[in-house]
Scaffold this motif. Structure first.
Motif, PDB file in Angstrom:
ATOM      1  N   ASP A  69       0.799  -1.218   0.000  1.00 44.14           N
ATOM      2  CA  ASP A  69       0.000   0.000   0.000  1.00 44.14           C
ATOM      3  C   ASP A  69       0.839   1.279   0.000  1.00 44.14           C
ATOM      4  N   HIS A  70       2.142   1.154   0.043  1.00 44.52           N
ATOM      5  CA  HIS A  70       3.078   2.280   0.002  1.00 44.52           C
ATOM      6  C   HIS A  70       2.887   3.271   1.151  1.00 44.52           C
ATOM      7  N   LEU A  71       2.273   2.817   2.244  1.00 45.64           N
ATOM      8  CA  LEU A  71       2.148   3.644   3.437  1.00 45.64           C
ATOM      9  C   LEU A  71       3.338   3.369   4.351  1.00 45.64           C
ATOM     10  N   LYS A  72       3.808   4.382   5.044  1.00 44.20           N
ATOM     11  CA  LYS A  72       4.891   4.200   6.005  1.00 44.20           C
ATOM     12  C   LYS A  72       4.300   3.566   7.253  1.00 44.20           C
ATOM     13  N   GLU A  73       4.607   2.284   7.457  1.00 44.25           N
ATOM     14  CA  GLU A  73       4.087   1.537   8.599  1.00 44.25           C
ATOM     15  C   GLU A  73       5.224   0.728   9.210  1.00 44.25           C
ATOM     16  N   SER A  74       5.101   0.418  10.480  1.00 42.84           N
ATOM     17  CA  SER A  74       6.051  -0.484  11.109  1.00 42.84           C
ATOM     18  C   SER A  74       5.587  -1.921  10.841  1.00 42.84           C
ATOM     19  N   LYS A  75       6.421  -2.893  11.210  1.00 39.72           N
ATOM     20  CA  LYS A  75       6.036  -4.290  11.014  1.00 39.72           C
ATOM     21  C   LYS A  75       4.755  -4.584  11.779  1.00 39.72           C
ATOM     22  N   GLU A  76       3.900  -5.371  11.155  1.00 43.11           N
ATOM     23  CA  GLU A  76       2.650  -5.788  11.771  1.00 43.11           C
ATOM     24  C   GLU A  76       2.598  -7.302  11.788  1.00 43.11           C
ATOM     25  N   THR A  77       1.889  -7.865  12.752  1.00 43.01           N
ATOM     26  CA  THR A  77       1.834  -9.313  12.904  1.00 43.01           C
ATOM     27  C   THR A  77       0.495  -9.878  12.447  1.00 43.01           C
ATOM     28  N   VAL A  78       0.550 -11.125  12.008  1.00 43.39           N
ATOM     29  CA  VAL A  78      -0.638 -11.916  11.717  1.00 43.39           C
ATOM     30  C   VAL A  78      -0.465 -13.216  12.492  1.00 43.39           C
ATOM     31  N   ILE A  79      -1.464 -13.558  13.305  1.00 42.69           N
ATOM     32  CA  ILE A  79      -1.414 -14.768  14.121  1.00 42.69           C
ATOM     33  C   ILE A  79      -2.544 -15.687  13.682  1.00 42.69           C
ATOM     34  N   MET A  80      -2.186 -16.925  13.302  1.00 40.11           N
ATOM     35  CA  MET A  80      -3.185 -17.936  12.961  1.00 40.11           C
ATOM     36  C   MET A  80      -3.253 -18.919  14.122  1.00 40.11           C
ATOM     37  N   THR A  81      -4.473 -19.143  14.621  1.00 34.98           N
ATOM     38  CA  THR A  81      -4.684 -20.066  15.731  1.00 34.98           C
ATOM     39  C   THR A  81      -5.703 -21.112  15.312  1.00 34.98           C
ATOM     40  N   LEU A  82      -5.339 -22.388  15.425  1.00 35.06           N
ATOM     41  CA  LEU A  82      -6.294 -23.458  15.151  1.00 35.06           C
ATOM     42  C   LEU A  82      -7.338 -23.456  16.251  1.00 35.06           C
ATOM     43  N   THR A  83      -8.597 -23.641  15.870  1.00 34.78           N
ATOM     44  CA  THR A  83      -9.682 -23.692  16.846  1.00 34.78           C
ATOM     45  C   THR A  83     -10.399 -25.031  16.731  1.00 34.78           C
ATOM     46  N   SER A  84     -11.097 -25.411  17.771  1.00 29.41           N
ATOM     47  CA  SER A  84     -11.718 -26.734  17.798  1.00 29.41           C
ATOM     48  C   SER A  84     -12.848 -26.844  16.785  1.00 29.41           C
ATOM     49  N   TYR A  88     -11.708 -33.610  14.412  1.00 29.29           N
ATOM     50  CA  TYR A  88     -10.272 -33.500  14.678  1.00 29.29           C
ATOM     51  C   TYR A  88     -10.044 -32.988  16.093  1.00 29.29           C
ATOM     52  N   THR A  89      -8.851 -33.258  16.597  1.00 26.13           N
ATOM     53  CA  THR A  89      -8.405 -32.688  17.863  1.00 26.13           C
ATOM     54  C   THR A  89      -7.110 -31.944  17.590  1.00 26.13           C
ATOM     55  N   ILE A  90      -6.838 -30.966  18.412  1.00 25.43           N
ATOM     56  CA  ILE A  90      -5.638 -30.147  18.242  1.00 25.43           C
ATOM     57  C   ILE A  90      -4.631 -30.529  19.314  1.00 25.43           C
ATOM     58  N   SER A  91      -3.399 -30.780  18.904  1.00 25.50           N
ATOM     59  CA  SER A  91      -2.349 -31.087  19.861  1.00 25.50           C
ATOM     60  C   SER A  91      -1.097 -30.299  19.518  1.00 25.50           C
ATOM     61  N   LEU A  92      -0.207 -30.203  20.462  1.00 23.25           N
ATOM     62  CA  LEU A  92       1.066 -29.492  20.314  1.00 23.25           C
ATOM     63  C   LEU A  92       0.856 -28.039  19.920  1.00 23.25           C
ATOM     64  N   GLN A  93       1.560 -27.586  18.902  1.00 27.55           N
ATOM     65  CA  GLN A  93       1.501 -26.186  18.492  1.00 27.55           C
ATOM     66  C   GLN A  93       0.185 -25.895  17.780  1.00 27.55           C
ATOM     67  N   LYS A  94      -0.580 -24.927  18.292  1.00 33.57           N
ATOM     68  CA  LYS A  94      -1.841 -24.577  17.640  1.00 33.57           C
ATOM     69  C   LYS A  94      -1.837 -23.154  17.123  1.00 33.57           C
ATOM     70  N   LYS A  95      -0.696 -22.458  17.231  1.00 38.78           N
ATOM     71  CA  LYS A  95      -0.637 -21.050  16.864  1.00 38.78           C
ATOM     72  C   LYS A  95       0.667 -20.771  16.134  1.00 38.78           C
ATOM     73  N   ALA A  96       0.608 -19.873  15.157  1.00 38.26           N
ATOM     74  CA  ALA A  96       1.814 -19.420  14.460  1.00 38.26           C
ATOM     75  C   ALA A  96       1.693 -17.933  14.194  1.00 38.26           C
ATOM     76  N   THR A  97       2.824 -17.249  14.247  1.00 38.63           N
ATOM     77  CA  THR A  97       2.863 -15.804  14.021  1.00 38.63           C
ATOM     78  C   THR A  97       3.810 -15.498  12.884  1.00 38.63           C
ATOM     79  N   THR A  98       3.402 -14.601  12.005  1.00 36.77           N
ATOM     80  CA  THR A  98       4.274 -14.115  10.955  1.00 36.77           C
ATOM     81  C   THR A  98       4.172 -12.590  10.930  1.00 36.77           C
ATOM     82  N   ALA A  99       5.142 -11.953  10.300  1.00 36.97           N
ATOM     83  CA  ALA A  99       5.162 -10.500  10.262  1.00 36.97           C
ATOM     84  C   ALA A  99       5.078  -9.995   8.826  1.00 36.97           C
ATOM     85  N   ILE A 100       4.369  -8.901   8.665  1.00 34.65           N
ATOM     86  CA  ILE A 100       4.340  -8.185   7.399  1.00 34.65           C
ATOM     87  C   ILE A 100       5.245  -6.975   7.608  1.00 34.65           C
TER      88      ILE A 100
END
Length: 105
Positions: A69-84, A88-100
């Motif tokens: 978007d060519h806007l002056k912004e600092s890094k922003e995060t996106v977090i994906m979390t698996l939900t029930s 299926y059942t969720i085990s171990l790592q259920k969340k991941a974070t990445t940065a834009i």
């Protein structure tokens, strides 16, 4: 059991199954949070909030596309979390974070 949520650094978020391929399609629910905003900072592939692991497969991918978007912004995060959900059942790592990065790169 879903073994892990994502490979966020340098790759697409990916859902993996620890016990091999599924026999029937399994729809997995997830939520998105963080400081970045869907629609103005990024878009996601597929149906929002869910992804289906096809029969015979052991994973599914949700692709995050940064919006430049060519806007002056600092890094922003996106977090994906698996939900029930059903089938299926969720085990171990259920969340991941990445940065834009700055300027949404």
């Amino acid at each position: 059991d879903l073994d892990r949520c994502c490979h966020a650094a340098g790759g697409d978020p990916q859902l993996s199954r620890i016990h091999g391929p599924v026999l029937v399609p399994v729809t997995v629910n997830y939520s998105i949070s963080g400081t970045a905003h869907s629609g103005s900072d990024f878009t996601l592939s597929g149906t929002p909030g869910q992804v289906t692991i096809p029969a015979g497969q052991s994973s599914a991918t949700v692709t995050l596309h940064a919006i430049i978007d060519h806007l002056k912004e600092s890094k922003e995060t996106v977090i994906m979390t698996l939900t029930s959900g059903t089938g299926y059942t969720i085990s171990l790592q259920k969340k991941a974070t990445t940065a834009i990065g700055k300027n949404n790169t």
